[in-house]
Design an enzyme around this catalytic site. Structure first.
Site: not given
Ligand SMILES: Nc1nc2c(ncn2[C@@H]2O[C@H](COP(=O)(O)OP(=O)(O)OP(=O)(O)O)[C@@H](O)[C@H]2O)c(=O)[nH]1
Length: 371
Positions: A239-240, A282
């Protein structure tokens, strides 16, 4: 009947190629009708000339249809129209004679070779049927050349030779091959359409990775393979970090490009070893069918480091991105993909809670806080 089938497909899809294929079938049928009424009426213009013209028109329409299907804009169809115009003109002078049949057969043999070449050079997912159709066209062209040879026997022989029997056999093979080709062609086209639709349904349009649905489909397929039986299966969820800030500071468009950039990094690293997908806004998942926990952790670490050490550039902006990851592993068959994914997700949550820009492979929060 196949002609009517193509008309109905054309009505449904409005793709001109299907109208051309249907016209090719009708042209073939018209030629057969004109030729077969020779025994009832003595009107060679219809029974010979028009029969020859329509039989030449049939493969020509197939070729034009294939060009339309390929959507080839930069290829001129003029040479095909010239071949047709020239044949029509030449046949007008010789249609009552056997030479007309020979010329027609030669032209069709050439057109069939070209059709076979076109089918072979096009991209189809149904490879066996593609080979079968290419073979049909090539064999058909061979039959046409054989017809020329048979027709020339009475011309070169000094005796009277009856060629009715071999011509009947050639006519039957002609009908069988034409029908076979007309049956295989729609199958080839539809298997391509189905493949495209299935790709659309399973692919994320922004990142060009699989979407969640595609991930589960491909993952199941891969884990069911015999070669992956009794192997360790690992999943990395990525996950960003602070992605909302990227959107807020640089705009949604830059955010989208950042997602594409992360996806590109994932693709480059896992193209041959894993099944990669964008499973949320994301959030990404990578399934590694033959990876132990330590091997998967090493890969996730490598990816994380790679992303955090190289900045992402877009429209003059220089943005430092980082990612957090959770990794889970089980023996193939011991846990469902869904459970493995939610275990990795729990660890991703721990990575976020305990500082981000890290890979977590176990569940003890205390240990993570100490390290
Ligand atoms: N540009 C863009 N943004 C997206 C897309 N999908 C989700 N987002 C954004 O991603 C952001 C996710 O924000 P949060 O869930 O708060 O997470 P975060 O800011 O990354 O923070 P942490 O995950 O806790 O590190 C939201 O602002 C969403 O609007 C997308 O397809 N394009």
């Amino acid at each position: 009947m196949i002609g009517f089938f193509f008309v109905s497909v054309y009505k449904y899809k409005s793709q001109p190629a299907f109208l051309l294929f249907s016209l090719a079938c009708f042209s073939f049928a018209a030629a057969e009708v004109f030729a077969s009424i020779r025994v009832y009426i003595d009107f060679p213009f219809v029974t010979h000339y028009l029969a020859n013209i329509f039989i030449i028109l049939s493969p020509l329409l197939i070729i034009v249809g294939l060009f339309k299907y390929k959507n080839t804009q930069n290829i001129s169809l003029m040479p095909l129209y010239c071949i047709f115009g020239f044949s029509a003109f030449l046949l007008l002078a010789i249609y009552p004679f056997d030479a007309a049949k020979m010329l027609t057969s030669l032209i069709i043999a050439g057109l069939f070779i070209y059709s076979g070449y076109l089918i072979k050079s096009m991209s189809f997912v149904a490879k066996i049927q593609q080979k079968a159709l290419t073979t049909c066209f090539l064999v058909h062209s061979g039959v046409m050349l054989l017809q020329v040879a048979v027709l020339s026997i009475p011309v070169i022989s000094s005796n009277v030779v009856d060629i009715t029997a071999p011509l009947q056999i050639i006519l039957i093979s002609h009908l069988i091959l034409a029908t076979l080709s007309a049956l295989i062609l729609p199958f080839l086209l539809f298997s391509n359409t189905e493949y495209t639709l299935s790709n659309l349904a399973n692919t994320d349009s922004l990142s060009q990775l699989l979407n969640r649905r595609g991930f589960f489909n491909k993952a199941k397929e891969s884990l069911n393979q015999l070669s992956n039986k009794d192997k360790s299966v690992s999943i990395i969820i990525l996950d960003i970090d602070f992605f909302k800030r990227v959107n807020d500071e640089y705009g949604h468009d830059t955010g989208d490009q950042a997602i594409k950039w992360i996806a590109q990094n994932i693709k480059e690293q896992f193209i041959n070893t894993g099944i990669s997908a964008r499973i949320g806004g994301e959030e990404f998942a990578i399934l590694l069918p033959d990876y132990s926990l330590s091997a998967a952790r090493e890969s996730a670490e490598y990816l994380r480091e790679n992303i955090s050490k190289q900045p992402f550039y877009y429209k003059g902006a220089h943005i430092n991105l980082s990612v957090s990851a959770g990794v889970s592993t089980a023996l193939n068959g011991q846990m469902s993909i869904k459970d493995l994914l939610s275990l990795a997700d729990k660890r991703l949550y721990l990575a976020k809670e305990t500082g981000r820009d890290k890979v977590v492979t176990f569940d003890e929060k205390q240990l993570l806080l100490q390290s």
